[in-house]
Design an enzyme around this catalytic site. Structure first.
Site, PDB file in Angstrom:
ATOM      1  CG  HIS A 180      -5.159 -15.112  -6.091  1.00 53.78           C
ATOM      2  ND1 HIS A 180      -5.732 -15.125  -7.337  1.00 53.78           N
ATOM      3  CD2 HIS A 180      -4.806 -13.830  -5.848  1.00 53.78           C
ATOM      4  CE1 HIS A 180      -5.730 -13.902  -7.818  1.00 53.78           C
ATOM      5  NE2 HIS A 180      -5.169 -13.097  -6.944  1.00 53.78           N
TER       6      HIS A 180
ATOM      7  CG  ASN B 253      -2.463  -3.550  -6.261  1.00 55.47           C
ATOM      8  OD1 ASN B 253      -1.489  -3.856  -5.581  1.00 55.47           O
ATOM      9  ND2 ASN B 253      -3.699  -3.886  -5.935  1.00 55.47           N
TER      10      ASN B 253
ATOM     11  NE  ARG C 161      -3.742  -2.483   0.455  1.00 52.15           N
ATOM     12  CZ  ARG C 161      -4.291  -3.250  -0.481  1.00 52.15           C
ATOM     13  NH1 ARG C 161      -3.957  -3.094  -1.759  1.00 52.15           N
ATOM     14  NH2 ARG C 161      -5.179  -4.159  -0.167  1.00 52.15           N
TER      15      ARG C 161
ATOM     16  CG  HIS D 229      -8.793  -3.734   2.388  1.00 52.21           C
ATOM     17  ND1 HIS D 229      -8.577  -2.800   1.398  1.00 52.21           N
ATOM     18  CD2 HIS D 229      -8.765  -4.941   1.775  1.00 52.21           C
ATOM     19  CE1 HIS D 229      -8.432  -3.421   0.232  1.00 52.21           C
ATOM     20  NE2 HIS D 229      -8.530  -4.717   0.435  1.00 52.21           N
TER      21      HIS D 229
ATOM     22  CG  ASP E  37      -4.042 -11.770  -2.485  1.00 53.87           C
ATOM     23  OD1 ASP E  37      -3.538 -10.641  -2.638  1.00 53.87           O
ATOM     24  OD2 ASP E  37      -5.141 -12.094  -2.980  1.00 53.87           O
TER      25      ASP E  37
END
Ligand SMILES: [Zn+2]
Length: 431
Positions: free
Chosen positions: A233, A95, A65, A310, A306
């Site tokens: 995954h 990402n 992040r 959040h 993974d």
């Protein structure tokens, strides 16, 4: 650099088929000697009596992040979470905001890592600029600045022609493309795996085909181009069945499975807890059994978490609006040891292989994944006996979205050694 002696641990190194109580001597960041009753003088000693000593775990699929969402995770917090989970090398996905899709992005990651990371960061570069699925990035630049693989993970590559060209291009660099396989038309609006549970709960289901269709497509493209595709995954039976056939044909395809898809099923959604909402979603018990078979046989090359942090505010919404994913680095080994090894689903050496030598093979990391003489001194030590209760408030991660809160586990990391330096010891970061 100070020397280190790890005494009297049960060393399990699947790459060299070693499983015995023995000492390891570390010098200049390498495995310098290994044997019974070593007499080297060392600057520091770790007594590993009663514990297991393994190659440092490698997690080839995490989300840190930073830059962009430092409220969820940073390189500082994420690498400490990794060390606390026994991981010595992690591969952050591209990402972030902005995405890691250029030399500049890679340089930022490298600079921040040098300053804040306590484990090895092996970056993944984006396949397409801005993760938009339109224009391929400069793979050569990304590799020059340290990329070990390419991925748009988080954003499925829907354009087959673009993926075909990317696979051709990546063949020049000996680095795989890691694909999040999902057909966005088939999965649109879905909240969990389609099936009896979704029907009963009144939640919109995602058919297994949403994921397996893209796996089949990727295999066809890998065969045609000779490029290396790695399927992220895996979650449904059809995926690992297709991959098994492709491997038997000699197509360059590898794959991973996550701790959650290996231990949880769609039945967990019964309580409408958004910490079980993932992409791909948790599958049926039949899917889980297929993944376990594939893990045992080696069709599944490696386990990756993974790790997807959040904030509580985002996860604490109705199912349709909550983001996908859970954190996983601090619980991966204990969850797998407790739920798979202690229940005789897989052997301990197999579990260790899939978290060390397996990912090292997929990513062509010749110096990692083994404790053979001369390899990088990335070492993990685990206490298999002491039972503890998962308490997310104690996590080093900045996020708390963990479905195993309150669960009793065994197999906690005791020490994590990165390049010969002890970074985590007995519950604390020590650098
Ligand atoms: Zn993904």
């Amino acid at each position: 650099m100070p020397t280190l002696l790890i005494r009297n641990g049960r060393v399990i190194d699947p790459a060299t088929q070693r499983d015995e109580v023995i000492d390891i001597f570390i010098q200049d960041g390498k495995i310098a000697d290994i044997g019974v009753g070593l007499q080297h003088f060392a600057d520091a000693t770790i007594d590993a009596t009663g514990k297991i000593v393994t190659p440092g775990l490698i997690d080839m699929h995490v989300h840190l992040r930073e830059p962009g969402r430092e409220d969820k995770e940073t390189i500082f917090s994420g690498t400490r979470a990794a060390a606390a989970g026994g991981f010595t090398s992690i591969c952050p996905m591209a990402n972030t905001e902005p995405p890691c899709d250029s030399a500049q992005g890679m340089q930022f990651l490298r600079a921040r890592s040098q300053e804040h990371s306590v484990v090895n960061i092996l970056p993944i570069g984006a396949v397409t600029r801005g993760l938009k699925g339109e224009a391929i990035t400069e793979f050569g630049d990304l590799v020059y600045y340290g990329a070990v693989a390419f991925s748009d993970d988080g954003h499925p590559i829907m354009n087959a022609e673009l993926l075909r060209r990317a696979l051709e291009y990546t063949s020049m660099f000996n680095a795989p493309i890691l694909d999040h396989c999902e057909d966005l038309n088939l999965s649109e609006g879905g909240q969990m795996r389609a099936g009896a549970v979704a029907y009963r709960l009144g939640l919109k289901g995602i058919p297994a085909a949403a994921n397996s269709c893209q796996v089949a497509r990727d295999i066809v493209l890998a065969e045609e181009t000779g490029g290396h595709i790695h399927i992220c995954h895996t979650s449904v039976r059809a995926e690992v069945e297709y991959i098994a056939v492709a491997k038997a044909k000699g197509i360059k395809v590898t794959c991973e499975a996550t701790p959650h898809h290996l231990t949880l099923t769609d039945a967990c959604m019964e309580g409408y807890n958004t910490n079980y909402k993932m992409s791909p979603p948790l599958g049926s018990e039949d899917d889980r059994q297929a993944l376990l078979d594939a893990l045992r046989s080696g069709v599944v090359d490696c386990i990756a978490t993974d790790h997807a942090p959040h904030s509580a505010m985002e996860k604490d919404r109705v199912m349709a609006e909550a983001p996908n994913g859970i954190i996983g680095m601090e619980t991966a080994f204990p969850v797998l040891y407790t739920d798979l090894v202690l229940k005789n689903e897989i052997g301990l050496p197999t579990l260790i292989e899939r978290m060390t030598a397996g990912p090292a093979r997929v990513l062509h990391l010749a110096k990692k994944g083994s404790l053979a003489l001369g390899k990088d001194a990335d070492v993990s030590i685990f206490d298999l006996d002491t039972e503890y209760t998962v308490n997310p408030d104690k996590f080093f991660s900045r996020s708390r979205n963990c479905p195993w809160a309150g669960k009793k586990l065994q197999g906690k990391a005791f020490a994590t050694i990165v390049g010969g330096k002890t970074v985590f010891l007995n519950g604390e970061i020590v650098v």
